[in-house]
Scaffold this active site. Sequence first.
Site, PDB file in Angstrom:
ATOM      1  N   GLY A 196       9.414  -3.723  -8.632  1.00 33.91           N
ATOM      2  CA  GLY A 196       9.373  -2.323  -7.788  1.00 33.91           C
ATOM      3  C   GLY A 196       8.345  -1.336  -7.262  1.00 33.91           C
ATOM      4  N   ASN A 197       8.297  -0.575  -6.168  1.00 29.78           N
ATOM      5  CA  ASN A 197       7.216   0.163  -6.928  1.00 29.78           C
ATOM      6  C   ASN A 197       7.091   1.796  -6.920  1.00 29.78           C
ATOM      7  OD1 ASN A 197       6.900   1.305  -4.043  1.00 29.78           O
ATOM      8  ND2 ASN A 197       7.128  -0.997  -3.678  1.00 29.78           N
ATOM      9  N   ARG A 198       7.163   2.768  -6.227  1.00 26.49           N
ATOM     10  CA  ARG A 198       7.343   3.850  -6.516  1.00 26.49           C
ATOM     11  C   ARG A 198       7.172   4.796  -5.275  1.00 26.49           C
ATOM     12  NH1 ARG A 198       2.783   5.916 -10.098  1.00 26.49           N
ATOM     13  NH2 ARG A 198       3.429   8.323  -8.756  1.00 26.49           N
TER      14      ARG A 198
END
Length: 387
Positions: A196-198
């Site tokens: 995922g990413n932030r």
Amino acid sequence: MAHVIIGVTGGVAAYKSGEIVRLFVKAGDDVTPLLTKGAERFIGTRTLEALARRPAPDDLYPHLADADLLLIAPLSANTLAKLATGIADNVLTQLALAFPGPIVAAPAMNTRMWEHAATQHNVELLVGRGVRLVGPAVGELAEGEVGAGRMSEPSEIVDVCRSVLGRSVDDEWRGRSVLVTAGGTREALDSVRYFGNRSSGRMGYAVAAEAARRGATVTVIAANVSLPPPPGVEVVEVASAAELAEETFARERADLIVMAAAVADYRPSSPGQQKKKKDDAAWTVTLERTEDVLMELGRRRRPGQVLVGFAADEGEPGLAAAREKRQRKNVNLIAFNDVSRNDVGFDVDENELVLIGPEGETHVRKRSKEDCAVAILDCVAPLLAPS
Ligand SMILES: Cc1cc2nc3c(=O)[nH]c(=O)nc-3n(C[C@H](O)[C@H](O)[C@H](O)COP(=O)(O)O)c2cc1C
């Protein structure tokens, strides 16, 4: 001329509400003061009514219904919490629940009250629902302490109200269809793990809320966003880049598409159907490219349609790449944010952008994501085809 209701709650800064009333009246606006019992311990209803140059209406309710804007200044921690949870135990909190127009509020309280996790959580809820907060400012507080919690200056509060009123119903945006993607996609590694990413979705939600406030019909494709939905916006939830692509292409006719989501560029090429058991061997994962949704939208862009992309990259080389990306992907406007900094961008409340458009570049200095959304849509407005 606008009709503004000024809600006043119980805090030392209540004395400044007189100046706010005066500034509105001086500009020719119609003002109805509405004090909580807490506020009456600090300032008299009579004082505000005198400054508003009108007696209190006999029956307040019909009068409240036709207001253009509700301003609450100062907003106490107590009323802030009530607004966040939907408590309606006095005329002001009842009105805030029933009010269909824009709400602006200027919190004022002791620094520790402001910084308390409960207050910050309540702030997040309110902002997520489209309430526009002004301040609080950092400065000397009534107790002699210095910190965040001081009510913003009356002139600043009135300026924000004025810009909200100017934008609240905007003929340029009324009836336009706007599609916004927000959040960050997750790409399955196995049945429980993902890449995922932030991205939190705050920037995309702010753009969606602002477009809805201007009168557009707005849909958000939300990838793993845990924020409250923006008011008046349809939210379609997705998880992966492939789902986001499918839901976006299904709505590709929108007048304006803002691709604010952080869409994965790569995904595991053969995700496991079950949870991979832990063993001592290294786990090598092969990644494959996902579809470039922005590029495809740019390829399909119809005349008059406006496409906005985001470029999260680092420093000057990143900015140069964003300029090139705008041309290559046939995008009208690219919002570049520098992810080498940790005070702006991913998962924080503020952003700083360079908006790269057909007529040049605009540097949007560090500010709230809500204010960045205003700057983005102000840049987009001249690009929209005449309606
Ligand atoms: C002297 C004094 C000053 C206060 N100042 C503040 C303030 O600046 N901000 C705040 O949130 N509460 C302040 N309070 C507490 C509120 O007055 C209290 O929470 C009250 O219940 C608020 O009611 P309301 O939100 O219905 O107006 C103060 C209380 C006192 C006695």
